[in-house]
Design a protein around this motif. Sequence first.
Motif: not given
Length: 349
Positions: A104, A106, A117, A119, A142, A144, A228, A232
């Motif tokens: 993770d 950021s 970010s 994840g 973000m 992921v 997570v 992040p």
Amino acid sequence: MSPKVSRRNFLKKSTAAGMGAALISHMAVENVMAQTPAPPGSLPVVISSVNGLEAVKKAFEMIKGGSDPLDAVIAGVNIVEDDPNDMTVGYGGLPNEDGEVELDASCMHGPTCRAGSVGALKFIKNPSTVAKLIMDRSNRIMLVGEGALKFALAHGFKKENLLTDKSRELWLKWKDNLSTHDDWEPPHDKEGNPITHGTINCNAVDARGNIAGVNSTSGMAFKVAGRVGDSPIIGAGLYVDNEVGAAGSTGHGEANIKVVGAHTVVEFMRDGASPEEACVRTLKRIVEMQKKAPKWWGELQNVAYYAINKRGQFGAAAIYGETRYAIATREGVRRLECAYLFKKPAGAN
Ligand code: SD4
């Protein structure tokens, strides 16, 4: 005149004049922070968690050489991500319960008010650079899992096995000793001490008062796949406001997410608290919240915050004593003790 003094005077007047004036007082505080020049020689400043001594050194040199503060802190954090001996960041980070390393990270760039970010990213050892790429190359914040990996590969990142022999051995040992009561058992170093604050948070303010920050981690060791943490989450693991300062966290992510810790620290600084005081006040919120949660839901594990303001003042605090941080200023690079709420109990992580 210090921001605190001017705020107090302003608040006196605003109480008398009611809500409208209170709003103006808040703006006045922001202006004081933004407009009071840093004392000569107090900038740049780079702060990080204890494992970031090389990171703050690198970032400080880069900023002095004219680099952007975000490029500088990411270059610093890359050193720790690449280091197989740091077992809670990047390459060699401890895996999840299935033996897979999930990272993770950021970042936030104060001058342009942007964030990125990532994840649960697998196979890429520099998640902080991927977070910056998301910030630079998309209008999203973000990404992921699979999507984050696809994005990184499309931008030329190399897929690598992040599990070292050492981290695999620790994972196997954990699996061998797993009992029905275990949730998360911290790994131990050679001396038998739990390995805890390996996540890296690094924040910098340059000579012009521009601020940036980054957070990077492999998260809680042996976590449930897909878990997570706070690192992040913009506002929890990291927050930067170019008019005020920056803050970031290490430690028990779930406890920190609930108080939106990094943002809370920055807001306390905006209202005139010193960086250390802002960290302490936010930690007290965690303690209050954890007290009310059912015991099985979360014991009071360590959390630490690292903060700087626009004027180059810095501070850090942890729930438990014996937590340190790294700092680079014109006086040099060194480790210092965090302020703390409680003495470290025997066996606490
Ligand atoms: C997390 N905050 O994933 C991270 C872990 C950490 O020291 O900082 N450990 O919750």
